[in-house]
Design a protein around this motif. Structure first.
Motif, mmCIF file in Angstrom:
data_model
loop_
_atom_site.group_PDB
_atom_site.id
_atom_site.type_symbol
_atom_site.label_atom_id
_atom_site.label_comp_id
_atom_site.label_asym_id
_atom_site.label_seq_id
_atom_site.Cartn_x
_atom_site.Cartn_y
_atom_site.Cartn_z
ATOM 1 N N UNK A 337 -46.811 120.961 16.190
ATOM 2 C CA UNK A 337 -48.165 120.437 16.391
ATOM 3 C C UNK A 337 -49.192 121.130 15.508
ATOM 4 N N UNK A 338 -48.819 122.239 14.867
ATOM 5 C CA UNK A 338 -49.779 122.941 14.005
ATOM 6 C C UNK A 338 -49.920 122.284 12.637
ATOM 7 N N UNK A 339 -49.021 121.327 12.310
ATOM 8 C CA UNK A 339 -49.089 120.669 11.007
ATOM 9 C C UNK A 339 -50.354 119.817 10.883
ATOM 10 N N UNK A 340 -50.902 119.805 9.666
ATOM 11 C CA UNK A 340 -52.134 119.049 9.433
ATOM 12 C C UNK A 340 -51.934 117.549 9.660
ATOM 13 N N UNK A 341 -50.697 117.076 9.498
ATOM 14 C CA UNK A 341 -50.419 115.661 9.755
ATOM 15 C C UNK A 341 -50.659 115.319 11.225
ATOM 16 N N UNK A 342 -50.398 116.251 12.117
ATOM 17 C CA UNK A 342 -50.673 116.030 13.537
ATOM 18 C C UNK A 342 -52.179 115.981 13.766
ATOM 19 N N UNK A 343 -52.896 116.910 13.151
ATOM 20 C CA UNK A 343 -54.358 116.906 13.263
ATOM 21 C C UNK A 343 -54.926 115.583 12.778
ATOM 22 N N UNK A 344 -54.406 115.095 11.660
ATOM 23 C CA UNK A 344 -54.889 113.824 11.105
ATOM 24 C C UNK A 344 -54.530 112.651 12.017
ATOM 25 N N UNK A 345 -53.304 112.658 12.557
ATOM 26 C CA UNK A 345 -52.872 111.553 13.420
ATOM 27 C C UNK A 345 -53.706 111.466 14.702
ATOM 28 N N UNK A 346 -54.205 112.592 15.165
ATOM 29 C CA UNK A 346 -55.023 112.588 16.382
ATOM 30 C C UNK A 346 -56.398 111.966 16.157
ATOM 31 N N UNK A 347 -56.807 111.808 14.898
ATOM 32 C CA UNK A 347 -58.099 111.173 14.622
ATOM 33 C C UNK A 347 -57.995 109.649 14.611
ATOM 34 N N UNK A 348 -56.781 109.104 14.675
ATOM 35 C CA UNK A 348 -56.615 107.650 14.636
ATOM 36 C C UNK A 348 -57.143 107.018 15.924
ATOM 37 N N UNK A 349 -57.621 105.782 15.857
ATOM 38 C CA UNK A 349 -58.159 105.110 17.051
ATOM 39 C C UNK A 349 -57.144 105.091 18.191
ATOM 40 N N UNK A 350 -57.582 105.512 19.368
ATOM 41 C CA UNK A 350 -56.746 105.476 20.550
ATOM 42 C C UNK A 350 -55.783 106.629 20.710
ATOM 43 N N UNK A 351 -55.646 107.484 19.679
ATOM 44 C CA UNK A 351 -54.659 108.568 19.764
ATOM 45 C C UNK A 351 -55.006 109.549 20.882
ATOM 46 N N UNK A 372 -57.556 111.732 6.236
ATOM 47 C CA UNK A 372 -56.745 110.607 5.760
ATOM 48 C C UNK A 372 -55.356 111.085 5.377
ATOM 49 N N UNK A 373 -54.343 110.252 5.625
ATOM 50 C CA UNK A 373 -53.018 110.533 5.080
ATOM 51 C C UNK A 373 -52.985 110.107 3.615
ATOM 52 N N UNK A 374 -51.939 110.468 2.933
ATOM 53 C CA UNK A 374 -51.739 109.997 1.556
ATOM 54 C C UNK A 374 -50.423 109.210 1.488
ATOM 55 N N UNK A 375 -50.234 108.340 2.487
ATOM 56 C CA UNK A 375 -49.016 107.545 2.567
ATOM 57 C C UNK A 375 -49.302 106.108 2.141
ATOM 58 N N UNK A 376 -48.443 105.176 2.561
ATOM 59 C CA UNK A 376 -48.573 103.782 2.145
ATOM 60 C C UNK A 376 -49.333 102.927 3.161
ATOM 61 N N UNK A 377 -49.914 103.558 4.186
ATOM 62 C CA UNK A 377 -50.719 102.807 5.141
ATOM 63 C C UNK A 377 -52.045 102.411 4.496
ATOM 64 N N UNK A 378 -52.812 101.571 5.194
ATOM 65 C CA UNK A 378 -54.104 101.157 4.655
ATOM 66 C C UNK A 378 -55.013 102.361 4.441
ATOM 67 N N UNK A 379 -55.031 103.266 5.443
ATOM 68 C CA UNK A 379 -55.853 104.472 5.303
ATOM 69 C C UNK A 379 -55.342 105.347 4.166
ATOM 70 N N UNK A 380 -54.015 105.413 4.021
ATOM 71 C CA UNK A 380 -53.436 106.220 2.961
ATOM 72 C C UNK A 380 -53.737 105.689 1.571
#
Length: 515
Positions: A337-351, A372-380
């Motif tokens: 849970x300390x990974x920044x990806x978790x921090x970013x995922x918690x900012x998503x709507x409804x998380x 923001x992530x840097x993946x292939x999602x719309x936000x990324x």
């Protein structure tokens, strides 16, 4: 006609004698209270070389309301991250793209899977957390006539693994309170009352949390052991022992002492600990004269946060600890849970609403900045357009899922940096909106020297929590939840990173003022 009130210059200018007196007082305090970093490469027989940790010579101004806000929401943050740590499905969704490209994430997830296959037998977990914030200028702050500009509280990151700085922060807070009581800061209009400097009891709080977990574990379960103990897992050649050891000493110094020992990460774990048939973790090093092994009640990890530590030996050592009946601080899922990806995922709507009530989620979301992530999602894909734009990227920071200072990439340096990284590796990073902090003034003292200048500060709030997994109900049962104190660090405004032990920032104390 009354003349306008003269604005206090803070900190005040010091003449040569005043500067010498202040610096001497600080140095003597640091020597006598272990506010030091060990120079491990310079040890000689019968001597230990060290240098004082970097400190602010004066407490730095900080708005009382924002300090109280940070304290007030920590128990909500504790509950949030305890719940996240018990939601394997959610964590996997959050870090799925990270596992193939980030060696540390891959190692931890592999250990979790192996321990799960072996059959986990400990459903109680300990969390020692730290949520880090900076102030963000809001609205018309620049033209505000108030002593401090209007600000909001914004989270930089959340740490759930090996949270450092607690003991250093405790000592420096005590130092500033001592100097205030002694009248060292009573210079012209700069005098202030010690009540404006909050007390900090992080050493006692963290030791109490470990002691509670130790008590919750209970008596030895193995027939081979007569006593239980807390085990610190630390890095070899540790230069930051003055931050770790005070917690260990506090355990031994309790009215009912809690035995606490240390082992270096890796080979020592496999050499001096073993699992029984029932997975009790037994500890029997040759330097303890007793022939009876100790049964480990709590494993407190202060090592294992770098991918390089997870070679074959490191992997097997962490797996042995994770499979054991000892209460872990933290468990592997808690570590993830300390990974920044978790921090970013918690900012998503409804998380947040998955784990918290609507009102608690709102209190937490108020501290978020855009991530923001840097993946292939719309936000990324939107974030990828930002990091390729030399002008737009200046308002962002590129952050990897690594611990410690010195790993971030700032503003206009982002496009050039990512040009050297294959796009298949970009999901290792998140993009964070830059916080615009207010500028204060202070005099900082570190191994780099003593000088005054414009500074910015970072507030960390520590949380201590003990919980029991309750998978049948889809949540965790909180056994203990409290604020564990705070850390406060200050750096020169032109410096990007904040890590004190790496020489960027200085430990400090907030001087609380009403804006």
């Amino acid at each position: 006609m009354t003349s306008p009130k003269r604005k206090e210059k803070y900190p005040p200018d010091l003449n040569e004698e005043q500067m010498f007196y202040l610096v001497t007082q600080i140095k003597d305090w640091q020597i006598n209270h272990g506010s030091l970093l060990k120079l491990v490469e310079s040890d000689i027989e019968h001597s230990v070389l060290s240098q004082p940790v970097g400190v602010a010579c004066f407490p730095t101004l900080f708005p009382r309301a924002r300090f109280q806000q940070a304290l007030g929401i920590q128990e909500i943050y504790n509950r949030l991250y305890c719940s996240v740590a018990e939601d394997e499905t959610w964590i996997l969704d959050a870090i799925r793209d990270l596992i193939p490209v980030e060696p540390l994430a891959g190692a931890l997830w592999g250990i979790h899977q192996a321990a799960k296959k072996a059959g986990s037998i400990q459903d109680v977990h300990l969390g020692i957390f730290r949520s880090d914030y900076m102030l963000h200028l809001s609205g018309d702050s620049a033209t505000s006539p108030k002593a401090l500009p209007e600000t909001t509280l914004k989270q930089i990151e959340f740490n759930s693994f090996s949270c450092a700085g607690a003991s250093h922060a405790n000592k420096v807070a005590n130092m500033h309170r001592y100097l205030t009581r002694k009248g060292v800061y009573t210079l012209d209009d700069a005098s202030f009352d010690v009540a404006s400097l909050p007390e900090n009891k992080t050493i006692r709080s963290l030791a109490s949390a470990l002691a509670l977990a130790h008590k919750t574990y209970g008596r030895p379960r193995s027939k081979s052991a007569k006593r239980t103990a807390v085990l610190f897992i630390v890095q070899p050649y540790n230069f930051n022992i003055a931050d770790e050891r005070p917690i260990e000493y506090a355990l031994w110094n309790r009215e009912e002492p809690v035995p606490a020992y240390r082992l270096d990460w890796g080979p020592e774990v496999l050499q001096y600990t073993r699992l029984t048939e029932n997975n009790e973790l037994l500890f029997q090093p040759p330097w303890l004269l007793s022939t009876d092994p100790l049964e480990i009640s709590v494993v407190y990890l202060r090592a294992g946060y770098e991918a390089e530590e997870y070679n074959l030996t490191g992997y097997e050592a962490r797996l042995q600890l994770e499979k054991s009946a000892a209460i872990k601080c933290p468990s592997i899922l808690g570590h993830l849970t300390t990974f920044k990806k978790v921090q970013q995922a918690l900012t998503l709507p409804g998380a947040l609403e998955r784990f918290l009530s609507t009102s608690d989620a709102a209190a937490i979301r108020e501290t978020f900045v855009h991530l923001y992530p840097l993946d292939e999602t719309e936000a990324g894909l939107y974030a990828r357009s930002l990091v390729r734009d030399q002008e737009r990227c200046v308002n962002y920071i590129l952050k990897p899922s690594l611990e410690g200072g010195g790993n971030n990439v700032y503003g206009e340096d982002i496009p050039g940096f990512l040009a050297s990284v294959p796009e298949s590796q970009w999901s290792r990073y998140i993009l964070m909106e830059r916080i615009d902090p207010p500028i204060s003034s202070n005099l900082l003292m570190s191994s780099a020297g003593i000088s005054s200048g414009d500074v910015v500060s970072e507030l960390g709030i520590l949380g201590c929590c003990l919980w029991k997994a309750n998978p049948s109900e889809g949540h965790c049962d909180m056994l203990h939840n409290s604020v564990g104190g705070w850390t406060f660090k200050t750096k020169y405004a032109e410096v990007n990173e904040m890590s004190v032990v790496k020489g960027y920032g200085c430990f400090d104390t907030p001087r609380l003022v009403d804006t």
